[in-house]
Motif scaffolding. Sequence first.
Motif, PDB file in Angstrom:
ATOM      1  N   ASP A   5      18.481   1.245   1.505  1.00 22.55           N
ATOM      2  CA  ASP A   5      17.235   1.403   2.251  1.00 22.55           C
ATOM      3  C   ASP A   5      16.114   0.561   1.653  1.00 22.55           C
ATOM      4  O   ASP A   5      15.183   0.167   2.349  1.00 22.55           O
ATOM      5  N   ALA A   6      16.179   0.330   0.354  1.00 18.67           N
ATOM      6  CA  ALA A   6      15.215  -0.544  -0.310  1.00 18.67           C
ATOM      7  C   ALA A   6      15.795  -1.021  -1.624  1.00 18.67           C
ATOM      8  O   ALA A   6      16.587  -0.306  -2.263  1.00 18.67           O
ATOM      9  N   VAL A   7      15.400  -2.210  -2.021  1.00 14.82           N
ATOM     10  CA  VAL A   7      15.773  -2.764  -3.323  1.00 14.82           C
ATOM     11  C   VAL A   7      14.487  -2.992  -4.104  1.00 14.82           C
ATOM     12  O   VAL A   7      13.540  -3.628  -3.606  1.00 14.82           O
ATOM     13  N   ILE A   8      14.447  -2.470  -5.314  1.00 17.36           N
ATOM     14  CA  ILE A   8      13.274  -2.596  -6.185  1.00 17.36           C
ATOM     15  C   ILE A   8      13.645  -3.514  -7.337  1.00 17.36           C
ATOM     16  O   ILE A   8      14.586  -3.233  -8.088  1.00 17.36           O
ATOM     17  N   VAL A   9      12.926  -4.619  -7.472  1.00 17.69           N
ATOM     18  CA  VAL A   9      13.174  -5.570  -8.553  1.00 17.69           C
ATOM     19  C   VAL A   9      12.169  -5.270  -9.661  1.00 17.69           C
ATOM     20  O   VAL A   9      10.971  -5.499  -9.514  1.00 17.69           O
ATOM     21  N   GLY A  10      12.647  -4.741 -10.762  1.00 13.39           N
ATOM     22  CA  GLY A  10      11.791  -4.324 -11.862  1.00 13.39           C
ATOM     23  C   GLY A  10      11.966  -2.847 -12.124  1.00 13.39           C
ATOM     24  O   GLY A  10      11.597  -2.009 -11.296  1.00 13.39           O
ATOM     25  N   PRO A 177      16.141  -3.411   4.218  1.00 17.45           N
ATOM     26  CA  PRO A 177      15.016  -3.790   5.073  1.00 17.45           C
ATOM     27  C   PRO A 177      13.700  -3.938   4.316  1.00 17.45           C
ATOM     28  O   PRO A 177      12.769  -4.571   4.816  1.00 17.45           O
ATOM     29  N   THR A 178      13.618  -3.358   3.117  1.00 20.10           N
ATOM     30  CA  THR A 178      12.407  -3.476   2.297  1.00 20.10           C
ATOM     31  C   THR A 178      12.789  -3.867   0.873  1.00 20.10           C
ATOM     32  O   THR A 178      13.701  -3.277   0.283  1.00 20.10           O
ATOM     33  N   VAL A 179      12.085  -4.856   0.332  1.00 17.56           N
ATOM     34  CA  VAL A 179      12.258  -5.262  -1.066  1.00 17.56           C
ATOM     35  C   VAL A 179      10.911  -5.128  -1.758  1.00 17.56           C
ATOM     36  O   VAL A 179       9.881  -5.575  -1.238  1.00 17.56           O
ATOM     37  N   VAL A 180      10.905  -4.490  -2.918  1.00 13.27           N
ATOM     38  CA  VAL A 180       9.688  -4.307  -3.705  1.00 13.27           C
ATOM     39  C   VAL A 180       9.815  -5.123  -4.982  1.00 13.27           C
ATOM     40  O   VAL A 180      10.756  -4.931  -5.757  1.00 13.27           O
ATOM     41  N   LEU A 181       8.888  -6.057  -5.183  1.00 10.82           N
ATOM     42  CA  LEU A 181       8.862  -6.854  -6.409  1.00 10.82           C
ATOM     43  C   LEU A 181       7.916  -6.177  -7.393  1.00 10.82           C
ATOM     44  O   LEU A 181       6.707  -6.141  -7.185  1.00 10.82           O
ATOM     45  N   VAL A 587       7.231  -6.346  -0.607  1.00  6.51           N
ATOM     46  CA  VAL A 587       6.014  -5.782  -1.202  1.00  6.51           C
ATOM     47  C   VAL A 587       5.916  -6.285  -2.635  1.00  6.51           C
ATOM     48  O   VAL A 587       6.886  -6.202  -3.400  1.00  6.51           O
ATOM     49  N   VAL A 588       4.762  -6.800  -3.004  1.00  5.89           N
ATOM     50  CA  VAL A 588       4.542  -7.323  -4.360  1.00  5.89           C
ATOM     51  C   VAL A 588       3.564  -6.398  -5.081  1.00  5.89           C
ATOM     52  O   VAL A 588       2.441  -6.195  -4.627  1.00  5.89           O
ATOM     53  N   LEU A 589       4.000  -5.845  -6.214  1.00  9.49           N
ATOM     54  CA  LEU A 589       3.173  -4.899  -6.950  1.00  9.49           C
ATOM     55  C   LEU A 589       2.808  -5.433  -8.336  1.00  9.49           C
ATOM     56  O   LEU A 589       3.647  -6.002  -9.035  1.00  9.49           O
ATOM     57  N   GLY A 590       1.559  -5.241  -8.711  1.00  2.81           N
ATOM     58  CA  GLY A 590       1.172  -5.386 -10.110  1.00  2.81           C
ATOM     59  C   GLY A 590       0.901  -6.782 -10.601  1.00  2.81           C
ATOM     60  O   GLY A 590       0.331  -7.614  -9.902  1.00  2.81           O
ATOM     61  N   ALA A 619       4.012   1.029  -1.358  1.00  2.00           N
ATOM     62  CA  ALA A 619       5.377   0.525  -1.220  1.00  2.00           C
ATOM     63  C   ALA A 619       6.297   1.590  -0.639  1.00  2.00           C
ATOM     64  O   ALA A 619       7.114   1.322   0.265  1.00  2.00           O
ATOM     65  N   ALA A 620       6.182   2.828  -1.133  1.00  2.00           N
ATOM     66  CA  ALA A 620       7.039   3.912  -0.642  1.00  2.00           C
ATOM     67  C   ALA A 620       6.795   4.191   0.836  1.00  2.00           C
ATOM     68  O   ALA A 620       7.734   4.499   1.591  1.00  2.00           O
ATOM     69  N   LYS A 621       5.548   4.090   1.260  1.00  2.00           N
ATOM     70  CA  LYS A 621       5.220   4.298   2.671  1.00  2.00           C
ATOM     71  C   LYS A 621       5.977   3.299   3.547  1.00  2.00           C
ATOM     72  O   LYS A 621       6.529   3.672   4.608  1.00  2.00           O
ATOM     73  N   GLN A 622       6.039   2.052   3.114  1.00  2.00           N
ATOM     74  CA  GLN A 622       6.737   1.036   3.907  1.00  2.00           C
ATOM     75  C   GLN A 622       8.249   1.237   3.872  1.00  2.00           C
ATOM     76  O   GLN A 622       8.939   1.003   4.866  1.00  2.00           O
TER      77      GLN A 622
END
Length: 633
Positions: A5-10, A177-181, A587-590, A619-622
């Motif tokens: 459902d999502a991949v979080i890099v970091g 469908p969602t990737v969080v950097l 989504v790019v964080l930080g 990010a979680a909302k998306q």
Amino acid sequence: MTRFDAVIVGGGPRGVATVLRTAVRTAVRAAVSGGGPVRLAIIDALAVGPGATWLIEQPAAYLNNTQADATTVHPDESTPMSGPPAPGPDLVDWARRVRADGGHPVGAWVMEEVRDLTGATFPTRRLQGVYYRDQLDAAIASGQVEVSEFVGLAVDLEREDEDTVVVLEDGRRLSAPTVVLAQGMVQSRRSREVTALTEAAERFGLRYVEPGMPAEREYTGLPAGETVLVRGLGANFFDVIGQLAAEWGGTLEVSADDPRGRLQYTPSGREPHLLVGSRRGVPYRSKPEGGRPVRPFTPRWATPEWFAAIARRSDVDFAAEVWPVLGREFARVYLEALSEVAPAAVTGLWIPALDAADTADEVDAVLEAAIGDPRWTWTLDELHRPTHGEPVTAAAWQALVDRLIQDELGSMSDPWRHPRAAVNAAMATLRLQVGRLSGGGAFHGASLARDVLGWFDGDSLALASGPPADRVRLVLALIEAGIIELIGPQMVVEADPGEGVFRAASPITGRVATSRVLLETRMSKGQIPQTSDPLLRSLLATGRARLHTVDGVPTASMEATGAEISEDARSGHNLVAADGSVDASVVVLGIPAASTQPGSAIGAAPGVPSPLLAGADIAAKQIMARVRAGVRA
């Protein structure tokens, strides 16, 4: 290829916080309309949970420079966000639970470290890593998320139908469908200078420890009695000194005739002679002694109303318009405190003079006129140029170092009254306001790059984000024992091919020294144009990302869109391509997007609005929006 459902890099705090916020949102959805757990993948190059900075395997000598009561990964009512609240243990609460349990599966050392931990303790980085890992495990145990962990290096993103695919260095492919950097403190590629020093070390059989994360470097085993060159006087330096001193085995005793807690170091004979320098030439300023009250700061000129008026503009020149006002505040709190500590040292009607000071030079002129005792002379210019950029004799430099020791001892032991502690406290407050101005686009591009990012950020860190007092006391004791020598500002290092050694010099003090060992105790901070992160480099090189620019002037950060705190807002913090198009799936964080997300580099603290945690909720909302829309595994 595996789909999620999502991949979080970091896999550090931002990644963990994103998982926690997703779990909370999943629980709310399940209560309303049912549904199973959300499937998440987390990728980290070193370890999922602690990430690189908080590695559990690193030496116990490496400390957080924030007290335990200022660490959490759970948002409270102070953080603006549209997602549901979800209280959870901060670091102190967690330590209390570990003590109650009587042990921890990671090892006996965890119990040893939490046994005496209080809110005023500066915890080890490794203990904080265990805390982050435990919070991640608790989210997984809730059953709201299924987390697959991958230790590896993400090198690229690809598009496949409605999914974004994260490509790992070893060829594994994870789609969602969602990737969080959320990479956090990315590092830099080797500069030309570092490359030349590395090659010289190989050619001449020298020892060179290049810049980087301390947990990934080896500093111990230095030659006893020999000169060792060290570059970097920031937070990493103090951690490395703590590790080295433990290895040397010398003894520390509290000086009986100094009530400020001065320590005396007796060498063991295993110590080298560390010749240390940096651009500024002096170490970061200490945090106050744990638990001691700090003089409160109330602005006279840099008021919330003044900042609000500045924030409505987009053409502000920091050096000309903001810095002089901040400078007035620093001068005021210094003189107010000095008037209490040494009344005879302050003369004249300096408040009206500061009211009329329109430039930093005029503020310095007020300080010079108001302070009559050479022991207490101080100017704004000294914050980044201790000698005002002028060459000094060896005796004058030693006098400056002696003054530094006196000021630090006084500031640590009496932060309510000491003038330099007052300046540090004012900076801690005002730098946050400057960050908000930066994120809101108040500064014109040239000033943002030249002033705010160019020197103010570094100076503010040196004053307001320094090391724990115990670690500073150790460094001061080593200076007084002759184990550490400060070479001076504007340190220059090069390899001497004729002698086959490293050579260091300060053009300010004239001090020159050579050694066969050079330690870099400075961070290899990943300004995005020079980052070593292969994924970010690929995105920039192919035009799928671009640097954030202000008035055509590039910053050192990637561009991400703004974010609205609302459930109706479907996007936020999304990747911006070279042509200005937005990839809503990323989504790019930080830290990589720091210039558009001010404050996001700062760890979350209870009771304090946290851009880090607010970003995780966005990010979680998306992630959840695409799960509800049926775009899921």
